[in-house]
Design a protein around this motif. Structure first.
Motif, PDB file in Angstrom:
ATOM      1  N   VAL A 155      -3.704   0.654 -13.433  1.00  0.00           N
ATOM      2  CA  VAL A 155      -2.583   1.252 -12.851  1.00  0.00           C
ATOM      3  C   VAL A 155      -1.410   0.690 -13.837  1.00  0.00           C
ATOM      4  CG1 VAL A 155      -3.590   1.308 -10.611  1.00  0.00           C
ATOM      5  CG2 VAL A 155      -2.124  -0.654 -11.080  1.00  0.00           C
ATOM      6  N   SER A 156      -0.600   1.654 -13.598  1.00  0.00           N
ATOM      7  CA  SER A 156       0.834   0.848 -14.078  1.00  0.00           C
ATOM      8  C   SER A 156       1.611   0.776 -12.888  1.00  0.00           C
ATOM      9  CB  SER A 156       1.614   1.888 -14.868  1.00  0.00           C
ATOM     10  OG  SER A 156       0.872   2.406 -15.958  1.00  0.00           O
ATOM     11  N   VAL A 157       2.540  -0.182 -13.161  1.00  0.00           N
ATOM     12  CA  VAL A 157       3.745  -0.563 -12.171  1.00  0.00           C
ATOM     13  C   VAL A 157       5.021  -0.220 -12.523  1.00  0.00           C
ATOM     14  CG1 VAL A 157       4.664  -2.502 -10.663  1.00  0.00           C
ATOM     15  CG2 VAL A 157       2.287  -2.294 -11.098  1.00  0.00           C
ATOM     16  N   ARG A 158       5.541   0.245 -11.792  1.00  0.00           N
ATOM     17  CA  ARG A 158       7.184   0.535 -12.033  1.00  0.00           C
ATOM     18  C   ARG A 158       8.046   0.037 -10.922  1.00  0.00           C
ATOM     19  NH1 ARG A 158       5.780   1.454 -16.058  1.00  0.00           N
ATOM     20  NH2 ARG A 158       5.250   3.430 -17.107  1.00  0.00           N
ATOM     21  N   GLY A 159       9.190  -0.099 -11.262  1.00  0.00           N
ATOM     22  CA  GLY A 159      10.207  -0.292 -10.217  1.00  0.00           C
ATOM     23  C   GLY A 159      10.458   0.735  -9.199  1.00  0.00           C
ATOM     24  N   VAL A 160      11.025   0.604  -8.200  1.00  0.00           N
ATOM     25  CA  VAL A 160      11.291   1.771  -7.569  1.00  0.00           C
ATOM     26  C   VAL A 160      12.357   2.979  -7.999  1.00  0.00           C
ATOM     27  CG1 VAL A 160      11.612   2.941  -5.134  1.00  0.00           C
ATOM     28  CG2 VAL A 160      10.505   0.812  -5.225  1.00  0.00           C
ATOM     29  N   TYR A 161      13.327   2.346  -8.706  1.00  0.00           N
ATOM     30  CA  TYR A 161      14.524   3.015  -9.293  1.00  0.00           C
ATOM     31  C   TYR A 161      14.217   3.133 -10.941  1.00  0.00           C
ATOM     32  CZ  TYR A 161      16.226   1.944  -4.815  1.00  0.00           C
ATOM     33  OH  TYR A 161      16.470   1.694  -3.655  1.00  0.00           O
ATOM     34  N   GLY A 162      13.341   2.817 -11.407  1.00  0.00           N
ATOM     35  CA  GLY A 162      12.977   3.027 -12.831  1.00  0.00           C
ATOM     36  C   GLY A 162      12.040   1.993 -13.584  1.00  0.00           C
ATOM     37  N   TYR A 163      12.240   1.699 -14.608  1.00  0.00           N
ATOM     38  CA  TYR A 163      11.075   1.078 -15.358  1.00  0.00           C
ATOM     39  C   TYR A 163      10.949  -0.374 -14.730  1.00  0.00           C
ATOM     40  CZ  TYR A 163       9.352  -2.045 -19.131  1.00  0.00           C
ATOM     41  OH  TYR A 163       9.067  -2.891 -19.895  1.00  0.00           O
ATOM     42  N   VAL A 164      12.001  -1.111 -14.592  1.00  0.00           N
ATOM     43  CA  VAL A 164      11.864  -2.488 -13.789  1.00  0.00           C
ATOM     44  C   VAL A 164      11.912  -2.417 -12.169  1.00  0.00           C
ATOM     45  CG1 VAL A 164      12.625  -4.843 -13.697  1.00  0.00           C
ATOM     46  CG2 VAL A 164      12.392  -3.641 -15.886  1.00  0.00           C
ATOM     47  N   ASP A 176       8.814 -10.478  -5.403  1.00  0.00           N
ATOM     48  CA  ASP A 176       9.643 -10.091  -4.155  1.00  0.00           C
ATOM     49  C   ASP A 176      10.546  -8.778  -4.292  1.00  0.00           C
ATOM     50  OD1 ASP A 176       8.906 -12.544  -2.919  1.00  0.00           O
ATOM     51  OD2 ASP A 176      10.323 -13.540  -3.991  1.00  0.00           O
ATOM     52  N   GLU A 177       9.920  -7.892  -4.938  1.00  0.00           N
ATOM     53  CA  GLU A 177      10.590  -6.646  -5.038  1.00  0.00           C
ATOM     54  C   GLU A 177       9.744  -5.461  -4.803  1.00  0.00           C
ATOM     55  OE1 GLU A 177      13.711  -5.592  -6.070  1.00  0.00           O
ATOM     56  OE2 GLU A 177      14.221  -8.101  -6.655  1.00  0.00           O
ATOM     57  N   LYS A 178      10.151  -4.449  -4.421  1.00  0.00           N
ATOM     58  CA  LYS A 178       9.457  -3.140  -4.058  1.00  0.00           C
ATOM     59  C   LYS A 178       9.003  -2.585  -5.434  1.00  0.00           C
ATOM     60  CE  LYS A 178       9.909   0.194  -0.607  1.00  0.00           C
ATOM     61  NZ  LYS A 178      10.814   1.057   0.270  1.00  0.00           N
ATOM     62  N   VAL A 179       7.826  -2.286  -5.535  1.00  0.00           N
ATOM     63  CA  VAL A 179       7.150  -1.632  -6.607  1.00  0.00           C
ATOM     64  C   VAL A 179       6.464  -0.415  -6.592  1.00  0.00           C
ATOM     65  CG1 VAL A 179       6.768  -3.617  -8.202  1.00  0.00           C
ATOM     66  CG2 VAL A 179       5.003  -3.176  -6.484  1.00  0.00           C
ATOM     67  N   ARG A 180       6.545   0.629  -7.454  1.00  0.00           N
ATOM     68  CA  ARG A 180       5.580   1.955  -7.414  1.00  0.00           C
ATOM     69  C   ARG A 180       4.447   1.655  -8.159  1.00  0.00           C
ATOM     70  NH1 ARG A 180       5.934   6.937  -6.024  1.00  0.00           N
ATOM     71  NH2 ARG A 180       7.718   6.736  -4.765  1.00  0.00           N
ATOM     72  N   ILE A 181       3.222   1.693  -7.473  1.00  0.00           N
ATOM     73  CA  ILE A 181       1.782   1.570  -8.104  1.00  0.00           C
ATOM     74  C   ILE A 181       1.445   2.915  -8.581  1.00  0.00           C
ATOM     75  CG2 ILE A 181      -0.489   0.659  -7.893  1.00  0.00           C
ATOM     76  CD1 ILE A 181       1.733  -1.388  -7.224  1.00  0.00           C
ATOM     77  N   LEU A 182       1.182   3.234  -9.938  1.00  0.00           N
ATOM     78  CA  LEU A 182       0.873   4.589 -10.246  1.00  0.00           C
ATOM     79  C   LEU A 182      -0.613   4.468 -10.265  1.00  0.00           C
ATOM     80  CD1 LEU A 182       3.407   5.035 -13.219  1.00  0.00           C
ATOM     81  CD2 LEU A 182       3.805   5.404 -10.812  1.00  0.00           C
ATOM     82  N   ASP A 183      -1.123   4.761  -9.482  1.00  0.00           N
ATOM     83  CA  ASP A 183      -2.705   4.427  -9.406  1.00  0.00           C
ATOM     84  C   ASP A 183      -3.383   6.140  -9.577  1.00  0.00           C
ATOM     85  OD1 ASP A 183      -5.424   4.434  -8.254  1.00  0.00           O
ATOM     86  OD2 ASP A 183      -4.954   2.678  -7.053  1.00  0.00           O
ATOM     87  N   PRO A 184      -4.279   6.098 -10.399  1.00  0.00           N
ATOM     88  CA  PRO A 184      -4.805   7.695 -10.632  1.00  0.00           C
ATOM     89  C   PRO A 184      -5.303   8.106  -9.388  1.00  0.00           C
ATOM     90  CG  PRO A 184      -5.914   5.829 -12.289  1.00  0.00           C
ATOM     91  CD  PRO A 184      -4.784   4.911 -11.043  1.00  0.00           C
ATOM     92  N   GLY A 185      -5.849   7.300  -8.296  1.00  0.00           N
ATOM     93  CA  GLY A 185      -6.055   7.762  -7.032  1.00  0.00           C
ATOM     94  C   GLY A 185      -5.096   8.438  -6.323  1.00  0.00           C
ATOM     95  N   GLY A 186      -3.791   8.151  -6.744  1.00  0.00           N
ATOM     96  CA  GLY A 186      -2.609   8.487  -5.825  1.00  0.00           C
ATOM     97  C   GLY A 186      -1.407   7.180  -5.879  1.00  0.00           C
ATOM     98  N   GLU A 187      -0.198   7.721  -6.112  1.00  0.00           N
ATOM     99  CA  GLU A 187       0.815   6.688  -6.158  1.00  0.00           C
ATOM    100  C   GLU A 187       1.141   6.138  -4.755  1.00  0.00           C
ATOM    101  OE1 GLU A 187       4.141   7.928  -8.336  1.00  0.00           O
ATOM    102  OE2 GLU A 187       2.859   8.709  -9.819  1.00  0.00           O
TER     103      GLU A 187
END
Ligand code: BTN
Length: 260
Positions: free
Chosen positions: A251-260, A209-220
């Motif tokens: 892919v890697s996943v990060r929180g929008v404001y940092g690691y979590v 239920d949080e916003k995440v940033r998906i670090l996809d090699p094809g585009g974040e």
């Protein structure tokens, strides 16, 4: 190290303890072809070449950490084996939480976190016999009693001791982990997926239920994490309303404001 007590049938029934090794994952790999290898647990006091995910190293010089690898010969298909890393994360989180008395979360797929900082990492590797899966090695690095970290990770790492203000017994955490892992492993093999483990896992999933940033090699991109699928993928809702399953290897996943 004191004796590890665990009431299990196969998992951790054989334990190999080394004061020092290069990496417990590599050490476990050297035992794959031995008879009765399934369930072997390799523990090291220190690692000289501790390995992390994505080719990174894992800080392993301190006696304060648990550095261990579990060798499995699972009766499942190769594509199911990646789910075992989530099984291990849930078992390790429960064991750590039980022993330290404070909440331990999971950052998908398998980092354990406390108050937004990483307390444990898991590196799962597979060995092949020709094209067939031969063994799965689950390597766990849990920061238990250390109070200092290398500067590169110091900002986002923590230990059970730093979080609780007291020293913990590594043997108890390991024994508890082995029991919990065997319980979930049995369920996983019965079902062939994570559907019965998912509720427990999602309860401690810090991304849920949080916003995440998906670090996809094809585009974040940013998305809203809904939970996990029975296969262990992260289920997210994109800004256009479409749902997508994220595969951990890609892919890697990060929180929008940092690691979590
Ligand atoms: C990560 O990058 O988050 C995974 C770290 C995994 C570290 C553990 S320590 C025991 C085992 N042996 C290794 O060389 N790595 C894993």
């Amino acid at each position: 190290m004191n004796k590890i007590v665990c009431r299990t049938e196969k998992i951790g029934k054989r334990i190999l303890f080394l004061e020092e090794t290069d990496s417990t994952n590599l050490e476990a790999r050297r035992h794959v072809r031995e008879e009765g290898a399934h369930g072997l647990l390799v523990i090291a006091g220190r690692q000289t070449a501790g390995r992390g995910r994505r080719g990174r190293s894992w800080h392993s010089s301190s006696e304060g950490g648990i550095f261990m690898s579990l060798l499995l010969k699972p009766e499942c298909r190769t594509e199911q084996a990646s789910m075992l890393t989530l099984v291990a994360a849930e078992a390790a989180a429960e064991a750590a939480e039980e022993q330290c008395g404070q909440a331990v979360g999971i950052k998908w797929p398998n980092d354990l976190v406390m108050r937004g900082r990483k307390v444990c990492g898991i590196l799962t590797e597979m060995t092949l016999d020709g094209r067939e899966m031969e063994a799965v090695i689950i390597g766990i690095g849990l920061n238990v009693n250390m109070t200092e970290f290398p500067s590169e990770v110091a900002e986002r790492a923590t230990s059970l001791r730093l979080e609780t203000g007291r020293m913990l017994e590594k043997e108890k955490i390991i024994g508890s982990f082995l029991e919990k892992f065997e319980k979930y492993y049995t369920i996983f093999l019965e079902d062939g997926d994570l559907k019965r483990i998912r509720p427990a896992y999602e309860q401690r999933l810090v991304n849920k239920d949080e916003k995440v940033r998906i670090l996809d090699p094809g585009g974040e991109y940013e998305a809203h994490a809904l939970g996990i699928t029975p296969g262990g993928q992260l289920l997210v809702k994109r800004e256009d309303g479409s749902e997508q399953e994220i595969f951990a290897g890609e892919v890697s996943v990060r929180g929008v404001y940092g690691y979590v």
